[in-house]
Design a protein around this motif. Structure first.
Motif, PDB file in Angstrom:
ATOM      1  N   HIS A 165     -69.881  80.430   3.740  1.00 39.35           N
ATOM      2  CA  HIS A 165     -69.132  80.653   2.746  1.00 39.35           C
ATOM      3  C   HIS A 165     -69.739  81.293   1.580  1.00 39.35           C
ATOM      4  O   HIS A 165     -69.438  81.716   0.733  1.00 39.35           O
TER       5      HIS A 165
ATOM      6  N   THR B 212     -62.845  88.074   3.081  1.00 41.47           N
ATOM      7  CA  THR B 212     -62.428  86.774   3.240  1.00 41.47           C
ATOM      8  C   THR B 212     -61.095  86.501   3.699  1.00 41.47           C
ATOM      9  O   THR B 212     -60.539  85.801   4.362  1.00 41.47           O
TER      10      THR B 212
ATOM     11  N   TRP C 153     -59.045  82.468   9.480  1.00 44.24           N
ATOM     12  CA  TRP C 153     -60.606  82.147   9.672  1.00 44.24           C
ATOM     13  C   TRP C 153     -60.348  80.659  10.298  1.00 44.24           C
ATOM     14  O   TRP C 153     -59.313  79.950  10.306  1.00 44.24           O
TER      15      TRP C 153
ATOM     16  N   PRO D 171     -59.037  88.074   6.978  1.00 44.42           N
ATOM     17  CA  PRO D 171     -60.373  88.004   7.828  1.00 44.42           C
ATOM     18  C   PRO D 171     -60.683  89.146   8.490  1.00 44.42           C
ATOM     19  O   PRO D 171     -60.672  89.168   9.833  1.00 44.42           O
TER      20      PRO D 171
END
Length: 492
Positions: free
Chosen positions: A312, A450, A238, A453
């Motif tokens: 987030h 997450t 990310w 990614p």
């Protein structure tokens, strides 16, 4: 003594760079007739001749004493823009230098024909396919530090609130004194230091962001997928743009708006267009926000609401993904008379008329916008051959943009699946960002992992904003396919 063989050790989530190169080579071979890889000999010869031409001083303003700086990713060498910002008695002055690509690339020559075939620079994980030969785009036409370079210089005078109150455009000779990089600039600003122009950029950027919100414009505050080189390895990670990038984007946006207004006032040019979101789409987005527990207040501007979202947070991430559906159908509109101006010239996301004008090294349309705007600024009618060419550019941009976007997606899919191969059989937490239900087919949800990614569709049912657990069942790097399934506890 013989050398030991070199071993390539790829950590989890990484893949050897040569594997990526081979895969992208194969993609380009499949697409060879659509993506121009080599420049024709006549275009290269024309670039060599253009690069050798001496820049005359008598037909340009001399801005070489202005301490311009560039601001880009650290590794960039195709530098389209340089800036110098000043505080004035009644606001600010922005001097924004844009590479004078038209000085090197004449209309209807070999370089022009090849640029129309390419449309834009294509950025792939391990390489880029440039719009212009590197002799120009990373050499004499680039605003490299210490080099006297031809440039268009936008002179934008702003009031104390950051609103534009006067615009001019000149052809100049400029010399950037320093190449600045986003991350280092942000680090300097965060510790209370920094280049004087960057300090002013931060200030003006904040004013322009407030102007954006006030007029109803919007910017999506989302992270970017980035392929990072690590020696002989690459990995997917990310990257969230640092604040100074938003400020930098605001200067470019302001210039594009000024260019659009100049062309509209004189009845000739090319606009970047985007239709407004339909009422049905806006109502749906409001319902999605309510369902996700992040209601959009009736008195809160759309752009301000989006800026408050934090990717987030799972619910915010899902909502940011939904927001991209509000504005679709971006295109270009050329006009050579007031009668041809679009009925609604505003670009919906910008909430104002807008034109691409700040990246001529990397995007075809900007070269034509700069030439038209310069003629208007000097009080001249654009040349007939320039006006005749305007109508061809929107189709060229649409065709080449679609081709480039497709290739970039295929290349990123290749990196994703290659990186995921080391995670086969593992379980991940993921945020649901979309849900699809179809007659006769199982319900599917799109999930955002997450780490690593990536996004994926999974045959399961959950609501957007939910955090679920999924298992990577299988990976087929050759076909760029990865199959995720619900983890056992989710399936139960």
């Amino acid at each position: 003594m013989p050398h030991r063989p070199v071993s390539l050790h790829a950590p989890r989530g990484s893949v050897a760079a040569d594997v990526i190169r081979e895969g992208i080579d194969a993609l380009l071979a499949e697409d060879a007739q659509d993506v121009p890889l080599e420049f024709p000999a006549e275009a290269l010869a024309e670039a060599e001749r253009a690069a050798a031409c001496e820049l005359a001083a008598d037909d340009r303003t001399d801005r070489t004493a202005v301490p311009f700086v560039t601001l880009d990713p650290a590794t960039s060498t195709d530098l389209d823009q340089a800036m110098h910002l000043e505080r004035t008695q009644d606001g600010y002055r922005v001097l924004y230098a844009i590479a004078d690509v038209p000085w090197f690339v004449g209309l209807d020559g070999a370089l022009d024909r090849e640029a129309r075939r390419r449309g834009e620079t294509v950025y792939l994980p391990d390489r880029r396919i440039p719009l212009h030969p590197e002799k120009l785009s990373e050499g004499v036409a680039s605003l490299l530090p210490g080099q006297i370079t031809p440039a268009f210089v936008w002179v934008l005078d702003l009031d104390p609130d950051g609103a534009v109150r006067a615009v001019d455009l000149e052809r100049s000779r400029v010399r950037s004194i320093r190449k600045l990089a986003y991350e280092q600039v942000q680090e300097d600003l965060d510790r209370g230091a920094g280049h004087p122009t960057m300090i002013l950029l931060q200030e003006i950027g904040a004013l322009r962001a407030a102007q954006e919100i006030a007029r109803g414009g919007a910017s999506l505050n989302v992270p970017e997928q980035e392929v990072v080189a690590d020696g002989d390895l690459v990995r997917l990670t990310w990257r969230r743009p640092v604040p100074i990038e938003d400020a930098n984007a605001q200067i470019s946006l302001m210039t594009g708006m000024a260019a659009a207004e100049l062309m509209l006032a004189h009845g000739a040019g090319i606009l970047r267009t985007l239709p407004p979101a339909r009422g049905q789409a806006i109502d749906r987005f409001r319902r999605q926000a309510d369902v996700l527990g992040v209601p959009w207040p009736a008195d809160r501007a759309y752009g301000a609401f989006l800026r408050d979202l934090d990717w987030h947070e799972p619910a915010h991430l899902a909502l940011l993904n939904h927001a991209t559906a509000l504005f679709r159908g971006a295109s270009y509109a050329a006009f050579t008379s007031p009668e041809e101006v679009p009925a609604d010239p505003a670009q919906a996301a910008v909430a104002a008329p807008y034109a691409h004008t700040t990246a001529p090294l990397r995007r075809l349309v900007d070269r034509f916008v700069l030439l038209v705007c310069h003629a208007h600024a000097r009080g001249h009618r654009p040349a007939p051959e320039l006006l005749a060419a305007l109508g061809e550019i929107p189709d060229a941009m649409r065709t080449t943009g679609a081709r480039a976007g497709n290739l970039e997606r295929l290349a990123l899919d290749l990196v994703e699946t290659s990186a995921l191969a080391t995670w086969e059989g593992e379980i991940f937490s993921a945020t649901v960002i979309d849900r699809r239900e179809a007659s006769g087919a199982p319900t599917r949800v799109e999930v955002q992992l997450t780490e690593p990614p990536v996004t994926a569709w999974v045959a399961m049912d959950a609501a957007p904003g939910d955090v679920v657990r999924v298992m990577l069942e299988s990976v087929d790097p050759e076909r760029s396919r990865a199959l995720f399934v619900p983890a056992q506890e989710e399936a139960a």
